[in-house]
Design an enzyme around this catalytic site. Structure first.
Site, PDB file in Angstrom:
ATOM      1  N   GLU A 141       9.251   7.200 -17.374  1.00  0.00           N
ATOM      2  CA  GLU A 141       8.190   7.850 -17.032  1.00  0.00           C
ATOM      3  C   GLU A 141       7.377   6.961 -18.991  1.00  0.00           C
ATOM      4  O   GLU A 141       6.952   6.749 -19.162  1.00  0.00           O
ATOM      5  CB  GLU A 141       8.140   8.746 -17.318  1.00  0.00           C
ATOM      6  CG  GLU A 141       8.325   9.571 -15.867  1.00  0.00           C
ATOM      7  CD  GLU A 141       9.092  11.132 -15.780  1.00  0.00           C
ATOM      8  OE1 GLU A 141       8.481  11.707 -14.804  1.00  0.00           O
ATOM      9  OE2 GLU A 141       8.886  11.275 -16.629  1.00  0.00           O
ATOM     10  N   HIS A 163       0.586  -1.352  -0.057  1.00  0.00           N
ATOM     11  CA  HIS A 163       0.122   0.497  -0.218  1.00  0.00           C
ATOM     12  C   HIS A 163       1.025   1.385   0.296  1.00  0.00           C
ATOM     13  O   HIS A 163       0.735   2.260   0.292  1.00  0.00           O
ATOM     14  CB  HIS A 163      -1.312   0.106   1.102  1.00  0.00           C
ATOM     15  CG  HIS A 163      -1.748  -0.775   1.702  1.00  0.00           C
ATOM     16  ND1 HIS A 163      -3.581  -1.545   0.414  1.00  0.00           N
ATOM     17  CD2 HIS A 163      -1.309  -2.514   2.532  1.00  0.00           C
ATOM     18  CE1 HIS A 163      -3.341  -2.743   0.905  1.00  0.00           C
ATOM     19  NE2 HIS A 163      -2.613  -3.618   2.451  1.00  0.00           N
ATOM     20  N   LYS A 208      16.457  20.531 -11.998  1.00  0.00           N
ATOM     21  CA  LYS A 208      15.895  19.147 -12.219  1.00  0.00           C
ATOM     22  C   LYS A 208      16.758  18.165 -13.081  1.00  0.00           C
ATOM     23  O   LYS A 208      17.554  18.829 -13.832  1.00  0.00           O
ATOM     24  CB  LYS A 208      14.379  19.350 -12.771  1.00  0.00           C
ATOM     25  CG  LYS A 208      13.394  19.942 -12.369  1.00  0.00           C
ATOM     26  CD  LYS A 208      12.769  19.482 -11.533  1.00  0.00           C
ATOM     27  CE  LYS A 208      12.342  18.565 -11.345  1.00  0.00           C
ATOM     28  NZ  LYS A 208      11.312  18.768 -12.167  1.00  0.00           N
ATOM     29  N   SER A 223      14.870  20.390 -16.843  1.00  0.00           N
ATOM     30  CA  SER A 223      13.945  21.335 -17.496  1.00  0.00           C
ATOM     31  C   SER A 223      14.292  22.554 -17.908  1.00  0.00           C
ATOM     32  O   SER A 223      15.559  23.312 -17.631  1.00  0.00           O
ATOM     33  CB  SER A 223      13.151  21.914 -15.589  1.00  0.00           C
ATOM     34  OG  SER A 223      12.428  22.794 -16.155  1.00  0.00           O
TER      35      SER A 223
END
Length: 622
Positions: free
Chosen positions: A306, A172, A299, A293
């Protein structure tokens, strides 16, 4: 005697008609309609398979006396030239060709004249295209299998580099119990192993030759489908011509296997994405497999992970698209089935590229072992250890669970970590804890105590890594090297780092020369079973022996297949035999080849000649 009219005599000829079916029509198709129905824009990728299938078909037509040997030679030579011309760009298919099959036929006829039109005897584009797609799917399954194995190797290598690294396991998304990093990574190894099984099943069900089914009902011409199956490496021929041309289950199965594969790739990609966050800090991404970024200089984004995660939606969509296409289709062929190729090609390309990049990404990860160990050191993660300790003292697990839960609640209320409690603190909750129970609240000790089969203990992990290092895996499929060349045609993603075992090496070898007996008026052949592959490795997947006969020493036809699937009841059988009860008149040559479970045919035995009359002490009728 009636004089045969030339096409167009007595009627106007519309040069826009398609020669493959235009005889029924007085006008050519509308240009927009023609562009809408044409598949040449994407099925050109099937060119290598269409050429291979056409060459095998031409050889069979000649062996069955449907075309002459000289016609066969011209067709085979012309087909090979057509393939070179299309690959080099010297010949450009047109929309008017409709599909790769007609483009090849047009180019062939331009090279060798009317003889090229003889190639289409005894076949339809319906059985031709599904043959091409089956060959592609077999090779695609083999290539995906290779890519999965590469990712498995990356997971194994990473697990070996961090043999003692501890991290929290989660349920979880809450920290649950400490586990070894290697144990966590091997969970993905096992998911991928199941994927390999699914692609192997898909390969097996794709390994059926439909060519010879015609448009839907077979042909009146005397063809030899088993000869074509042997030449193209198919294990068997289809048994229902209507199902043959209408079946796309094998494509759906491939798309399903890719979809499940991406469920696993997406899970791994998501974990890497989480681990790379500042909140977790378990891994640092390599510059080569991350991006920045355009606005925020600090970043470092896990774009590879992804995108792999995102592409799962695309391959799921391909599966649903084809399932929807075939739903409710009446038998036999319908043009709806033209929609099978783009999802198939797209899912294959997406899977192949994603597997290659995921393997590289996994190898490049830097794991921050100290951060992971600190996250796993929270004493609450060892609460189950305390409960199971009470079970060993004789308490029912539900009672032990309640006592330990109250202990955790008390520690939280007092602002203490569970592993800060002393033996006295534990005993105050339950005397059955006894002395030294606080020693159970150590992450390393917790991991090592979990030595039940399949558990996370270090000794179990090392045993599993040693076992996996010893395993020998053979590539899936009968023609993996040819598959690599074929699949690269018009494909953007190509090439793997691991060289597969060449198909010639995996071919099963019939160990001894054929013995022949004609004493009973039949040709009785016998030989010993296959024990080794061509490269000398033991053979464990013998599937069948194929008996071939020729009258000229060149055009061999399959006259029998002996199924000897290599399970226990036949493994002990040392010798096999075959009888030809009615050999053709004159001289005949016989040879035997062995076939493994992947459909790979081994080298033929030295041919033995049998001539009507006396031979080897026996007689055959003149």
């Amino acid at each position: 005697m009636a004089t045969r009219k030339k096409p167009g005599n007595g009627a106007k000829t519309d040069t826009g008609r398609n020669r493959s079916w235009g005889g029924r029509f007085s006008k050519g198709p509308d240009q927009d309609a023609q562009a809408f129905t044409a598949s040449i824009g994407f099925d050109i990728r099937l060119l290598p398979y269409d050429i291979r299938g056409s060459i095998a078909h031409a050889r069979m037509l000649a062996a069955c006396k449907i075309i002459s040997v000289s016609d066969r030679n011209a067709i085979v030579r012309g087909l090979k030239e057509v393939q070179r011309d299309i690959e080099s760009g010297a010949f450009v298919p047109q929309i008017a060709d409709e599909d790769i099959h007609m483009a090849v036929e047009r180019a062939l006829t331009a090279k060798i004249g009317p003889t090229g039109a003889k190639l289409h005897a005894a076949r339809s584009r319906n059985d031709q295209v599904v043959t091409d797609v089956r060959m592609f799917t077999k090779d695609a399954a083999a290539a995906i299998d290779s890519g999965i194995e590469e990712l498995q190797s990356a997971l194994l290598e990473t697990a070996k580099r961090h043999p003692g690294a501890i991290m929290p396991g989660y349920t979880h998304l809450q920290r649950a119990q400490p586990v070894l990093l290697g144990h966590h990574l091997l969970a993905y190894f096992d998911m991928l192993e199941r994927d390999r099984g699914r692609f192997a099943d898909c390969y097996h069900r794709s390994d059926v030759l439909p060519l010879g089914s015609g448009a839907l009902a077979g042909t009146t011409l005397p063809i030899d489908r088993r000869m074509v199956a042997g030449e193209l490496g198919f294990a068997r021929v289809s048994e229902n011509s209507m199902d043959s041309v209408a079946d796309r289950d094998f494509v759906i199965e491939f798309l399903s296997a890719v979809a499940i594969l991406f469920a696993h790739l997406s899970r791994l990609a998501n974990e890497i994405t989480l681990w790379a966050t500042s909140e977790y800090g378990f891994v640092s991404l390599h510059d080569k497999y991350s991006t920045g970024s355009s606005m925020m200089p600090q970043k470092k984004n896990p774009d590879i992970a992804e995108l792999i995660r995102g592409k799962s939606g695309r391959v799921y969509g391909n599966l649903i698209a084809l399932l929807t296409t075939v739903k409710g289709l009446p038998l036999a062929y319908n043009s709806d089935l033209q929609e099978d190729k783009e999802p198939l090609f797209d899912s294959f390309d997406t899977a192949r590229g994603s597997l290659s990049l995921m393997a590289a990404l996994v190898r490049s990860l830097h794991f921050n072992e100290e951060t992971m160990a600190e996250a796993a050191s929270d004493g609450a993660l060892m609460a189950t250890d305390l409960a199971e300790h009470l079970v060993l003292q004789g308490l029912p697990f539900r009672d032990a669970h309640e006592i330990t839960g109250a202990l955790v609640k008390s520690a939280i209320s007092s602002g203490r970590n569970l592993n800060e409690l002393s033996d006295e603190d534990l005993a105050s909750f339950c005397p059955d804890f006894g002395s030294n129970a606080s020693q159970l609240l150590d992450a390393r000790g917790s991991v090592e105590r979990r030595c039940s089969e399949g558990g996370t203990a270090g000794k179990l992990l090392q045993r599993r890594l040693r076992k996996l290092a010893r395993r020998k895996r053979k590539p899936l499929g009968a023609a993996l090297l040819l598959a690599a060349a074929s699949l690269c045609f018009s494909a953007s993603a190509c090439g793997f780092k691991t060289a597969p075992r060449p198909p010639a090496d995996t071919a099963p070898v019939v160990e001894s020369p054929l013995k022949v007996d004609v004493s009973k008026g039949t040709v009785d052949l016998s030989w010993k079973r296959s024990e080794h592959s061509a490269d000398g490795l033991p053979l464990y997947d013998l599937e069948a022996f194929v008996v071939e006969r020729s009258s000229n020493g060149e055009d061999y036809a399959i006259i029998g297949t002996i199924d000897v699937r290599d399970h226990d009841k036949v493994r002990k059988q040392a010798e096999f035999s075959f009888s030809d009860p009615s050999p053709p008149p004159g001289k005949n040559l016989y040879r035997v080849r062995a076939r493994n479970a992947d459909g790979q045919l081994g080298p033929a035995t030295k041919a033995v000649a049998v001539t009507a009359g006396e031979y080897a002490g026996g007689k055959l009728p003149d």
